[in-house]
Design a protein around this motif. Structure first.
Motif, short mmCIF file in Angstrom:
data_model
loop_
_atom_site.label_atom_id
_atom_site.label_comp_id
_atom_site.label_asym_id
_atom_site.label_seq_id
_atom_site.Cartn_x
_atom_site.Cartn_y
_atom_site.Cartn_z
N HIS A 189 0.81 -1.23 0.00
CA HIS A 189 0.00 0.00 0.00
C HIS A 189 0.83 1.28 0.00
O HIS A 189 0.29 2.34 -0.33
CB HIS A 189 -0.92 0.01 1.22
N TYR A 190 2.11 1.19 0.37
CA TYR A 190 2.93 2.39 0.47
C TYR A 190 4.27 2.15 -0.23
O TYR A 190 4.71 1.00 -0.39
CB TYR A 190 3.18 2.77 1.94
N LEU A 217 2.15 6.70 8.52
CA LEU A 217 1.96 6.45 7.09
C LEU A 217 0.58 6.92 6.63
O LEU A 217 0.45 7.51 5.55
CB LEU A 217 2.15 4.96 6.79
N GLU A 218 -0.44 6.67 7.41
CA GLU A 218 -1.78 7.09 7.04
C GLU A 218 -1.88 8.62 7.01
O GLU A 218 -2.54 9.19 6.13
CB GLU A 218 -2.80 6.51 8.01
N ALA A 221 -0.06 9.82 3.89
CA ALA A 221 -0.85 9.55 2.70
C ALA A 221 -2.01 10.53 2.56
O ALA A 221 -2.34 10.97 1.45
CB ALA A 221 -1.38 8.11 2.75
#
Length: 280
Positions: A189-190, A217-218, A221
């Motif tokens: 996802h990253y 990370l969220e 993003a």
């Protein structure tokens, strides 16, 4: 017991109605004392009360707690000494690693039984998925082959990620392998660069964790998505290359007033008699 209940229903309660359960119990106590206890048993030819008094010293008291309903299933103990039940983890030791155990799931409790039906562990059920019921003395800290495989997979992302995985294992032991497994799959996802930068930030915290890494990370993003949305050109309703809606409306109104085109008619030509070949 079932035969006695049937006798009570067909004798003491048949055809009777009561206003409350208390009234019914009062009547049953009277019926037991006046009729059922002193009667002579048909097969034994003895008084029921007398037989009961002989057996009474050997009878055990009824349990205070009602029978508890449960779901029963089989689980395999993982290499961290845990079993997973309803997305939560419970210590199963002294059950051997990789062995199968029986799990009974009550409303508020979990029981783990061995192959002989003996209860090995009892745990209070967790309130949230992903939680652990694991005392510190049950944690396994010696690395396994699975530990080495996961840390090697994480090391391919970057050195800070590998360091974070090692610190998670040093603090949590083999149960921390679930977090290391999640760390190794973040590349789905990253980007690797973003994960490595986030791991570098997490390592500055007093207690580095996988949950903190996910939050960073969220958040990154979300910031990148908002920035991309701001720079993305917005849709335009008018401009030098866009016709006005009135022009489209006039075109369709003009087109709708035109009669529909007819399909061409097919003409057939009669064949002359001499053009027809007739067999003699």
């Amino acid at each position: 017991m079932e035969n006695a209940i049937q006798h009570t229903q067909t004798t003491a309660l048949k055809g009777r109605k009561f206003e409350s359960i208390e009234a019914q119990n009062t009547w049953l106590a009277h019926w037991e004392e006046r009729w059922a206890a002193p009667r002579i048993h048909g097969r034994k030819k003895r008084q029921v009360l007398q037989m009961y008094l002989e057996e009474k010293p050997y009878l055990k008291p009824l349990p205070v707690q009602n029978f508890r309903f449960f779901l029963q299933d089989t689980r395999t103990v993982d290499d961290a000494g845990l079993v997973q039940v309803q997305r939560a983890y419970y210590a199963a030791m002294p059950a051997p690693l990789y062995s199968e155990v029986t799990v009974r799931i009550y409303e508020r409790e979990i029981e783990i039984l061995d192959e002989h039906g003996q209860v090995l562990r009892r745990h209070e059920k967790t309130e949230h998925p992903g939680e652990y019921r694991l005392p510190d003395e049950d944690r396994i800290f010696n690395p396994s082959r699975e530990t080495a495989r996961l840390i090697g997979k994480v090391a391919k992302i970057g050195p800070h990620c590998a360091q974070l995985a090692r610190e998670i294992f040093a603090r949590l032991g083999r149960p921390g392998q679930h977090a290391i497994y999640g760390l190794s799959n973040l590349t789905r996802h990253y980007k690797r660069e973003a994960i490595e930068r986030a791991c570098e930030q997490v390592l500055t915290l007093s207690t580095p964790s996988y949950q903190a890494l996910k939050r960073i990370l969220e958040r990154q993003a979300a910031i990148e998505e908002a920035s991309a949305a701001a720079s993305r050109p917005s849709l335009q309703q008018s401009g030098s290359g866009i016709r006005g809606i009135e022009e489209y409306q006039a075109f369709w109104e003009e087109y709708s007033r035109q009669p529909p085109e007819r399909s061409p008619t097919t003409h057939t030509t009669d064949r002359r008699e001499d053009d027809v070949n007739v067999d003699p």
